[in-house]
Enzyme design. Structure first.
Site, PDB file in Angstrom:
ATOM      1  N   HIS A  59      64.437  48.699  67.782  1.00  0.00           N
ATOM      2  CA  HIS A  59      64.435  50.150  67.958  1.00  0.00           C
ATOM      3  C   HIS A  59      65.245  50.876  66.892  1.00  0.00           C
ATOM      4  CE1 HIS A  59      63.059  48.758  71.862  1.00  0.00           C
ATOM      5  NE2 HIS A  59      62.774  50.004  72.224  1.00  0.00           N
ATOM      6  N   PRO A 100      53.048  45.171  64.557  1.00  0.00           N
ATOM      7  CA  PRO A 100      51.749  44.711  65.035  1.00  0.00           C
ATOM      8  C   PRO A 100      50.567  45.436  64.383  1.00  0.00           C
ATOM      9  CG  PRO A 100      53.259  44.950  66.876  1.00  0.00           C
ATOM     10  CD  PRO A 100      53.942  45.551  65.678  1.00  0.00           C
ATOM     11  N   LEU A 154      48.812  50.430  74.826  1.00  0.00           N
ATOM     12  CA  LEU A 154      49.975  49.867  74.143  1.00  0.00           C
ATOM     13  C   LEU A 154      49.499  48.812  73.154  1.00  0.00           C
ATOM     14  CD1 LEU A 154      52.372  49.466  77.217  1.00  0.00           C
ATOM     15  CD2 LEU A 154      52.200  51.375  75.626  1.00  0.00           C
ATOM     16  N   ALA A 155      48.970  49.256  72.027  1.00  0.00           N
ATOM     17  CA  ALA A 155      48.374  48.328  71.061  1.00  0.00           C
ATOM     18  C   ALA A 155      48.355  49.010  69.698  1.00  0.00           C
ATOM     19  CB  ALA A 155      46.963  47.935  71.489  1.00  0.00           C
ATOM     20  N   GLU A 156      49.401  48.766  68.913  1.00  0.00           N
ATOM     21  CA  GLU A 156      49.525  49.470  67.625  1.00  0.00           C
ATOM     22  C   GLU A 156      48.382  49.143  66.675  1.00  0.00           C
ATOM     23  OE1 GLU A 156      53.230  49.906  69.699  1.00  0.00           O
ATOM     24  OE2 GLU A 156      52.053  48.100  69.246  1.00  0.00           O
ATOM     25  N   GLU A 161      51.248  56.120  72.101  1.00  0.00           N
ATOM     26  CA  GLU A 161      51.643  55.668  73.434  1.00  0.00           C
ATOM     27  C   GLU A 161      52.513  56.725  74.115  1.00  0.00           C
ATOM     28  OE1 GLU A 161      53.577  52.063  72.383  1.00  0.00           O
ATOM     29  OE2 GLU A 161      51.761  51.188  71.505  1.00  0.00           O
ATOM     30  N   ASP A 179      60.292  52.372  65.345  1.00  0.00           N
ATOM     31  CA  ASP A 179      60.080  51.766  64.036  1.00  0.00           C
ATOM     32  C   ASP A 179      59.698  50.296  64.097  1.00  0.00           C
ATOM     33  OD1 ASP A 179      62.716  51.041  64.885  1.00  0.00           O
ATOM     34  OD2 ASP A 179      63.503  52.719  63.729  1.00  0.00           O
ATOM     35  N   GLN A 228      55.807  54.420  68.545  1.00  0.00           N
ATOM     36  CA  GLN A 228      56.877  54.814  69.460  1.00  0.00           C
ATOM     37  C   GLN A 228      58.270  54.546  68.890  1.00  0.00           C
ATOM     38  OE1 GLN A 228      57.315  53.076  73.647  1.00  0.00           O
ATOM     39  NE2 GLN A 228      56.139  54.962  73.980  1.00  0.00           N
TER      40      GLN A 228
END
Length: 324
Positions: free
Chosen positions: A129, A89, A58-60, A29, A84, A82
């Site tokens: 984060h 997901p 935006l989709a791990e 991302e 930890d 992006q």
């Protein structure tokens, strides 16, 4: 020798990997035009094009699942998560597909995927984060888990990870991104899975990795002023752990303190303590002690210094070990 930050060292290491193999792709991302939130991939899309440095949705789960397909077709994807806390997901894809595909296909389909995860606290960030999720991945067979603590290791280890035929979870201590260090661009690097004694002592061993290496070195410096001389071992790789280096140091000093940011219960330190007690029970002068984060969700940034292992907490544990 060239002096650079860890962030710049990672950038240069990724550049070398892209130059060395046209099958290497970067995805994540905002990693393209923006260069990533921490600017680790800055300038790489401009130099290698949008087909090799890919701004993903935006989709791990989608990022990691797509990488599985790419790896099956012979590519070597390097993924950036992006932050930890955003890896979860995509956790199912990592433990169910990335870690198992090689075994599931009886060795016919390797998974040369690198999953880069900025991890750890001390940056004053909000929830999700500042996690330390290494224990989940160390517990998962089929994954290599590595974490550099300085710019030199970052430069070389990211290239070694990309070249690996096995999937690598590459943990980057984000609080150290802007710490400068010397990088030998022409050195013969240590093997990716070799621990390193970064300070020599005789009274006790500090076993640590990633963001805590600098903290342990600071603690060892203060301890030396007080007449206590500590080995500091940078594990560098958490799966597999270099038990030869670890046990040699602890056998020599007779005492060990394990230090990490992650929560205490069932953390990496617990496995190290158990293994050392099994292997060196009659040679150690004291039980293995742990200095870790607490068993709670990562706290608000205003009180994160109370959560994170500090020099004082490490020195207290050393004193307790020496008191046995």
């Amino acid at each position: 020798m060239t002096t650079m930050t860890m962030a710049k060292a990672l950038n240069e290491g990724l550049r070398r990997a892209l130059e060395a193999d046209p099958k290497v792709l970067l995805a994540g991302e905002d990693i393209g035009k923006l260069g990533g939130v921490f600017r680790i991939t800055e300038g790489l899309q401009a130099d290698f094009g949008e087909n090799r440095v890919i701004d993903s949705p935006l989709a791990e789960a989608g990022i990691i699942g797509t990488a599985v397909g790419l790896a099956m077709r012979g590519y070597r994807p390097v993924l950036e998560i992006q932050f930890d806390g955003f890896v979860f997901p995509g956790f199912d894809q990592i433990v169910s597909q990335v870690a198992k595909m090689h075994a599931r296909t009886a060795g016919r389909v390797p998974m040369p995927i690198v999953i880069r995860i900025p991890y750890g606290g001390a940056i004053g960030a909000i929830e999700h984060h500042s996690e330390s999720p290494e224990g989940y991945f160390v517990h998962t067979p089929g994954l290599k888990v590595v974490t550099p603590s300085n710019a030199h290791d970052a430069y070389w280890m990211i290239q070694q990870a990309v070249a690996s035929q096995d999937p690598v979870v590459f943990l980057e201590p984000k609080r150290r991104y802007h710490a400068k260090g010397d990088v030998d661009l022409h050195a013969k690097p240590l093997a990716m899975h070799q621990a390193q004694i970064v300070r020599h002592g005789r009274d006790a061993t500090l076993l640590t990795y990633g963001p805590m290496v600098r903290t342990c070195l600071d603690a060892a410096e203060i301890a030396a002023e007080e007449g206590r001389f500590l080995d500091v071992v940078d594990l560098r790789t958490l799966s597999p752990i270099d038990w030869v280096t670890v046990t040699a140091s602890v056998r020599r000093t007779g005492r060990a303190v394990v230090v990490h940011e992650a929560q205490r219960t069932l953390g990496v330190g617990a496995e190290i303590a158990a293994r050392l007690h099994e292997d060196l029970f009659y040679e150690m002068e004291a039980p293995v002690l742990r200095v870790t984060g607490y068993d709670m969700p990562y706290p608000h940034s205003r009180v994160e210094t109370e959560f994170l292992p500090s020099v004082d907490r490490i020195l207290d544990a050393v004193d307790a070990s020496l008191a046995y």
